[in-house]
Design a protein around this motif. Sequence first.
Motif, PDB file in Angstrom:
ATOM      1  N   GLU A 130      18.026   1.971 -22.689  1.00  0.00           N
ATOM      2  CA  GLU A 130      18.785   1.618 -22.727  1.00  0.00           C
ATOM      3  C   GLU A 130      19.637   2.029 -21.770  1.00  0.00           C
ATOM      4  O   GLU A 130      20.737   2.575 -22.610  1.00  0.00           O
ATOM      5  N   CYS A 131      19.341   2.406 -20.563  1.00  0.00           N
ATOM      6  CA  CYS A 131      19.925   4.129 -20.052  1.00  0.00           C
ATOM      7  C   CYS A 131      21.618   3.330 -20.121  1.00  0.00           C
ATOM      8  O   CYS A 131      22.290   2.031 -19.686  1.00  0.00           O
ATOM      9  N   ALA A 132      22.824   4.433 -19.902  1.00  0.00           N
ATOM     10  CA  ALA A 132      23.711   3.771 -19.912  1.00  0.00           C
ATOM     11  C   ALA A 132      24.768   3.520 -18.349  1.00  0.00           C
ATOM     12  O   ALA A 132      25.467   2.683 -18.239  1.00  0.00           O
ATOM     13  N   GLY A 133      24.125   5.043 -18.195  1.00  0.00           N
ATOM     14  CA  GLY A 133      24.146   4.679 -16.110  1.00  0.00           C
ATOM     15  C   GLY A 133      23.131   5.386 -15.493  1.00  0.00           C
ATOM     16  O   GLY A 133      22.269   6.159 -16.209  1.00  0.00           O
ATOM     17  N   VAL A 134      22.635   4.747 -14.605  1.00  0.00           N
ATOM     18  CA  VAL A 134      21.647   5.185 -13.175  1.00  0.00           C
ATOM     19  C   VAL A 134      22.413   5.448 -12.606  1.00  0.00           C
ATOM     20  O   VAL A 134      22.893   5.135 -11.860  1.00  0.00           O
ATOM     21  N   THR A 135      22.132   6.586 -12.011  1.00  0.00           N
ATOM     22  CA  THR A 135      22.144   6.560 -10.373  1.00  0.00           C
ATOM     23  C   THR A 135      20.874   7.208  -9.427  1.00  0.00           C
ATOM     24  O   THR A 135      19.700   7.378 -10.005  1.00  0.00           O
ATOM     25  N   PHE A 136      21.350   5.587  -7.818  1.00  0.00           N
ATOM     26  CA  PHE A 136      20.119   5.394  -7.529  1.00  0.00           C
ATOM     27  C   PHE A 136      19.995   5.648  -6.664  1.00  0.00           C
ATOM     28  O   PHE A 136      21.216   6.082  -5.400  1.00  0.00           O
ATOM     29  N   VAL A 137      19.057   6.918  -6.055  1.00  0.00           N
ATOM     30  CA  VAL A 137      19.448   7.810  -4.790  1.00  0.00           C
ATOM     31  C   VAL A 137      18.532   6.972  -3.615  1.00  0.00           C
ATOM     32  O   VAL A 137      17.368   6.505  -3.726  1.00  0.00           O
ATOM     33  N   VAL A 138      19.630   6.362  -2.954  1.00  0.00           N
ATOM     34  CA  VAL A 138      18.857   5.939  -1.351  1.00  0.00           C
ATOM     35  C   VAL A 138      18.187   6.884  -0.257  1.00  0.00           C
ATOM     36  O   VAL A 138      18.918   7.114   0.094  1.00  0.00           O
ATOM     37  N   THR A 139      16.830   6.785   0.369  1.00  0.00           N
ATOM     38  CA  THR A 139      16.769   8.141  -0.033  1.00  0.00           C
ATOM     39  C   THR A 139      16.586   8.110   1.629  1.00  0.00           C
ATOM     40  O   THR A 139      17.051   9.074   2.326  1.00  0.00           O
ATOM     41  N   GLY A 140      16.152   7.378   2.002  1.00  0.00           N
ATOM     42  CA  GLY A 140      16.789   6.547   4.021  1.00  0.00           C
ATOM     43  C   GLY A 140      17.300   6.658   4.685  1.00  0.00           C
ATOM     44  O   GLY A 140      19.212   5.608   3.916  1.00  0.00           O
ATOM     45  N   GLU A 141      17.795   6.938   5.717  1.00  0.00           N
ATOM     46  CA  GLU A 141      18.959   6.849   6.630  1.00  0.00           C
ATOM     47  C   GLU A 141      19.722   7.686   5.737  1.00  0.00           C
ATOM     48  O   GLU A 141      21.254   6.602   5.938  1.00  0.00           O
ATOM     49  N   ASP A 142      20.183   8.792   5.720  1.00  0.00           N
ATOM     50  CA  ASP A 142      21.209   9.307   4.765  1.00  0.00           C
ATOM     51  C   ASP A 142      21.707   8.158   3.766  1.00  0.00           C
ATOM     52  O   ASP A 142      23.147   8.130   3.610  1.00  0.00           O
ATOM     53  N   GLY A 143      21.292   7.765   3.451  1.00  0.00           N
ATOM     54  CA  GLY A 143      22.007   6.661   2.018  1.00  0.00           C
ATOM     55  C   GLY A 143      21.763   5.134   2.313  1.00  0.00           C
ATOM     56  O   GLY A 143      22.474   4.169   1.965  1.00  0.00           O
ATOM     57  N   ARG A 144      21.721   5.061   4.124  1.00  0.00           N
ATOM     58  CA  ARG A 144      22.130   3.652   4.437  1.00  0.00           C
ATOM     59  C   ARG A 144      21.268   3.030   4.609  1.00  0.00           C
ATOM     60  O   ARG A 144      20.807   1.466   5.218  1.00  0.00           O
ATOM     61  N   GLU A 146      18.392   0.520   4.540  1.00  0.00           N
ATOM     62  CA  GLU A 146      18.389  -1.603   3.716  1.00  0.00           C
ATOM     63  C   GLU A 146      17.150  -1.383   2.727  1.00  0.00           C
ATOM     64  O   GLU A 146      18.133  -2.094   2.062  1.00  0.00           O
ATOM     65  N   GLU A 147      16.244  -1.387   3.364  1.00  0.00           N
ATOM     66  CA  GLU A 147      15.085  -1.691   2.522  1.00  0.00           C
ATOM     67  C   GLU A 147      15.316  -0.824   0.939  1.00  0.00           C
ATOM     68  O   GLU A 147      14.922  -1.851  -0.070  1.00  0.00           O
ATOM     69  N   ASP A 148      15.688   0.306   1.284  1.00  0.00           N
ATOM     70  CA  ASP A 148      15.704   1.349  -0.345  1.00  0.00           C
ATOM     71  C   ASP A 148      16.778   0.946  -1.540  1.00  0.00           C
ATOM     72  O   ASP A 148      17.039   0.350  -1.985  1.00  0.00           O
ATOM     73  N   LEU A 149      18.298   0.694  -0.049  1.00  0.00           N
ATOM     74  CA  LEU A 149      19.255   0.009  -1.138  1.00  0.00           C
ATOM     75  C   LEU A 149      19.243  -1.120  -2.029  1.00  0.00           C
ATOM     76  O   LEU A 149      19.357  -1.810  -2.417  1.00  0.00           O
ATOM     77  N   ALA A 150      18.507  -2.473  -0.465  1.00  0.00           N
ATOM     78  CA  ALA A 150      17.979  -3.559  -1.922  1.00  0.00           C
ATOM     79  C   ALA A 150      17.216  -3.612  -2.592  1.00  0.00           C
ATOM     80  O   ALA A 150      17.264  -4.305  -3.388  1.00  0.00           O
TER      81      ALA A 150
END
Length: 233
Positions: A130-144, A146-150
């Motif tokens: 029941e996490c109220a807030g979650v930070t998703f760290v998109v590791t590839g390409e300085d956060g850009r 597409e496979e990690d963001l998707a």
Amino acid sequence: MDAHFTGIAEVLEVPSVAVVVDVMRAYTVAAWAFARGAEKIVLADSPAEALALKARHPDWVTLKDGPPAPGFDLVNSPGLLSSADLGGRTVVQKTTAGTVGALAVKDASLVLCAGFVVAEATARFLRARECAGVTFVVTGEDGRAEEDLACAQYIAGRATGAVTEPAEFLRRAAGSRAAAELGSGVREGAHPDDVAFCLELDRFPFAMVATWEDSLMVLRPCAVPSPADGAPV
């Protein structure tokens, strides 16, 4: 659940809960390592640290990005790892982005590492907590990447019950720069089927939890029960 998506360099404050996403290929490889019997995975800060750990623990298995290198036993390829026997072994993993992302949030109260192969288990883990807030760290390409963001957006949606159809997210990942480079053989230390391995949705029933143990970031699988029949998913 409030989901925030960020690149590694943008992690300026310690999040409460972090999901570190590296689809191609660190956390697909990690999941396969557990499936092939690994007990735990130590996420190394540098190749030098990985080799130093290997020197102190000769029975540990070292793994890195790129082509084979002296001192390293395996490369960061799910296709090549899928037939390895890692029963009861400790794996030391060092990659360009995935391990860096996990170490960037090592002080978070909860750190999960994920790719599409453990997406649903990761989402169920977040729902159970029941996490109220979650930070998703998109590791590839300085956060850009597409496979990690998707993948991050898909997991976030599943964790809140807002997403049920994965096809568009997998399509985005399949069309990513990383997928193109792997498919064309640009990246060394790869298997021809690595992209397919990385896009195998929910291949494994466990989430992967990283904790700080004896001055090392250690990743372990965590079984996540399937919802009971008739329960909301």
